[in-house]
Design a protein around this motif. Sequence first.
Motif, mmCIF file in Angstrom:
data_model
loop_
_atom_site.group_PDB
_atom_site.id
_atom_site.type_symbol
_atom_site.label_atom_id
_atom_site.label_comp_id
_atom_site.label_asym_id
_atom_site.label_seq_id
_atom_site.Cartn_x
_atom_site.Cartn_y
_atom_site.Cartn_z
ATOM 1 N N ILE A 1 0.842 -1.205 0.000
ATOM 2 C CA ILE A 1 0.000 0.000 0.000
ATOM 3 C C ILE A 1 0.877 1.254 0.000
ATOM 4 N N GLU A 2 0.530 2.198 -0.835
ATOM 5 C CA GLU A 2 1.243 3.464 -0.885
ATOM 6 C C GLU A 2 0.289 4.617 -0.589
ATOM 7 N N MET A 3 0.836 5.729 -0.178
ATOM 8 C CA MET A 3 0.014 6.904 0.094
ATOM 9 C C MET A 3 -0.566 7.461 -1.204
ATOM 10 N N ALA A 4 -1.691 8.148 -1.076
ATOM 11 C CA ALA A 4 -2.358 8.730 -2.243
ATOM 12 C C ALA A 4 -1.482 9.790 -2.893
ATOM 13 N N ASN A 5 -1.607 9.891 -4.207
ATOM 14 C CA ASN A 5 -0.846 10.877 -4.971
ATOM 15 C C ASN A 5 -1.745 12.071 -5.296
ATOM 16 N N PRO A 6 -1.487 13.232 -4.690
ATOM 17 C CA PRO A 6 -2.339 14.403 -4.948
ATOM 18 C C PRO A 6 -2.334 14.848 -6.409
ATOM 19 N N GLU A 7 -1.266 14.524 -7.132
ATOM 20 C CA GLU A 7 -1.135 14.999 -8.510
ATOM 21 C C GLU A 7 -2.096 14.311 -9.474
ATOM 22 N N ILE A 8 -2.641 13.158 -9.091
ATOM 23 C CA ILE A 8 -3.569 12.458 -9.987
ATOM 24 C C ILE A 8 -4.993 12.446 -9.416
ATOM 25 N N GLY A 9 -5.248 13.345 -8.467
ATOM 26 C CA GLY A 9 -6.601 13.542 -7.971
ATOM 27 C C GLY A 9 -7.151 12.456 -7.082
ATOM 28 N N GLU A 10 -6.275 11.673 -6.424
ATOM 29 C CA GLU A 10 -6.782 10.606 -5.571
ATOM 30 C C GLU A 10 -6.650 10.928 -4.083
ATOM 31 N N ASP A 11 -6.176 12.145 -3.776
ATOM 32 C CA ASP A 11 -5.976 12.490 -2.371
ATOM 33 C C ASP A 11 -7.284 12.980 -1.746
ATOM 34 N N GLY A 12 -7.387 12.823 -0.434
ATOM 35 C CA GLY A 12 -8.581 13.236 0.302
ATOM 36 C C GLY A 12 -8.723 12.364 1.534
ATOM 37 N N THR A 13 -9.722 12.684 2.353
ATOM 38 C CA THR A 13 -9.983 11.880 3.548
ATOM 39 C C THR A 13 -11.470 11.542 3.564
ATOM 40 N N ALA A 14 -11.815 10.474 2.879
ATOM 41 C CA ALA A 14 -13.215 10.075 2.726
ATOM 42 C C ALA A 14 -13.587 9.059 3.802
ATOM 43 N N ILE A 15 -13.780 9.548 5.019
ATOM 44 C CA ILE A 15 -14.065 8.646 6.136
ATOM 45 C C ILE A 15 -15.383 7.902 5.925
ATOM 46 N N GLY A 16 -16.429 8.626 5.523
ATOM 47 C CA GLY A 16 -17.716 7.985 5.300
ATOM 48 C C GLY A 16 -17.673 6.973 4.176
ATOM 49 N N VAL A 17 -16.992 7.321 3.093
ATOM 50 C CA VAL A 17 -16.867 6.418 1.950
ATOM 51 C C VAL A 17 -16.046 5.184 2.331
ATOM 52 N N GLY A 18 -14.963 5.398 3.065
ATOM 53 C CA GLY A 18 -14.136 4.279 3.496
ATOM 54 C C GLY A 18 -14.890 3.329 4.403
ATOM 55 N N LEU A 19 -15.634 3.893 5.351
ATOM 56 C CA LEU A 19 -16.435 3.060 6.238
ATOM 57 C C LEU A 19 -17.524 2.340 5.453
ATOM 58 N N GLY A 20 -18.135 3.049 4.493
ATOM 59 C CA GLY A 20 -19.157 2.428 3.670
ATOM 60 C C GLY A 20 -18.630 1.208 2.933
ATOM 61 N N LYS A 21 -17.403 1.294 2.413
ATOM 62 C CA LYS A 21 -16.791 0.158 1.726
ATOM 63 C C LYS A 21 -16.555 -0.999 2.690
ATOM 64 N N ALA A 22 -16.057 -0.692 3.878
ATOM 65 C CA ALA A 22 -15.820 -1.739 4.875
ATOM 66 C C ALA A 22 -17.122 -2.419 5.274
ATOM 67 N N VAL A 23 -18.182 -1.638 5.429
ATOM 68 C CA VAL A 23 -19.491 -2.196 5.783
ATOM 69 C C VAL A 23 -19.997 -3.101 4.660
ATOM 70 N N ALA A 24 -19.799 -2.691 3.408
ATOM 71 C CA ALA A 24 -20.229 -3.504 2.272
ATOM 72 C C ALA A 24 -19.507 -4.849 2.259
ATOM 73 N N VAL A 25 -18.232 -4.837 2.614
ATOM 74 C CA VAL A 25 -17.457 -6.087 2.674
ATOM 75 C C VAL A 25 -17.952 -6.963 3.822
ATOM 76 N N LEU A 26 -18.189 -6.351 4.971
ATOM 77 C CA LEU A 26 -18.668 -7.104 6.135
ATOM 78 C C LEU A 26 -20.085 -7.617 5.945
ATOM 79 N N ARG A 27 -20.876 -6.927 5.157
ATOM 80 C CA ARG A 27 -22.259 -7.342 4.921
ATOM 81 C C ARG A 27 -22.313 -8.757 4.328
ATOM 82 N N GLU A 28 -21.302 -9.107 3.540
ATOM 83 C CA GLU A 28 -21.269 -10.422 2.893
ATOM 84 C C GLU A 28 -20.794 -11.526 3.835
ATOM 85 N N SER A 29 -20.337 -11.149 5.013
ATOM 86 C CA SER A 29 -19.828 -12.128 5.971
ATOM 87 C C SER A 29 -20.983 -12.794 6.733
ATOM 88 N N ASP A 30 -20.825 -14.078 7.013
ATOM 89 C CA ASP A 30 -21.828 -14.785 7.806
ATOM 90 C C ASP A 30 -21.336 -15.055 9.232
#
Length: 217
Positions: A85-114
């Motif tokens: 894993i590498e840090m985001a590169n601001p020069e290609i528009g991927e930098d930011g702190t998307a806490i809600g989006v990140g949590l949403g992705k984690a929840v989506a992954v956990l949703r599939e768990s039994d």
Amino acid sequence: DQESEGVDIALALDRSSSMRFEDMERGQSRFTVVKEVVGEFAARRMSDRENAADSCALVTFARYPRLVCPFTLDVDALAGFLAQIEMANPEIGEDGTAIGVGLGKAVAVLRESDAKSRICVLLTDGENNVDEIAPRAAAELAAELGIKVYTIFAARYKFEPDPFRGSWVPTDRPADTRALEEIAALTGGRFYRATDRAELENIYAEIEALEKTPRKE
């Protein structure tokens, strides 16, 4: 009877460019310290302990979220993904702190768990600045699915640009951690703050103690 029920753990890590600051350990970026501590935590949880081990998944976020490693019991595989894993590169528009989006992705992954017990450990060093999914909305979804979220703010100082020096400098201005505190409160988890490696190690150790793997012998 000998039964065990593992805990499925989604590890959500901030990889925004601010993780480059070296305020948690001399000569080491926040990102390096975090990856090492999280890797040690995952290895302990995934290793067989009295016939019970926990599956871990790895999710990263900056401007966008990414599932880096799906749920696995393979310690070496997760360690390999974590090392890449590498840090985001601001020069290609991927930098930011998307806490809600990140949590949403984690929840989506956990949703599939039994698994009977599902938790997310979300770590960031900043404040949410991406509004596609609000942190509270993601937390409410996690709570609805019975997913407990532990949130960690990992930083000693808040860095701000200094126009006179032409660089970023540490300040004593407090960070706004209300979103992280709210996520933990809504989901039944806990909020933590770490200012150095030792505190971060203690936090993951406390989470490990709180989330014991259920077993019956």
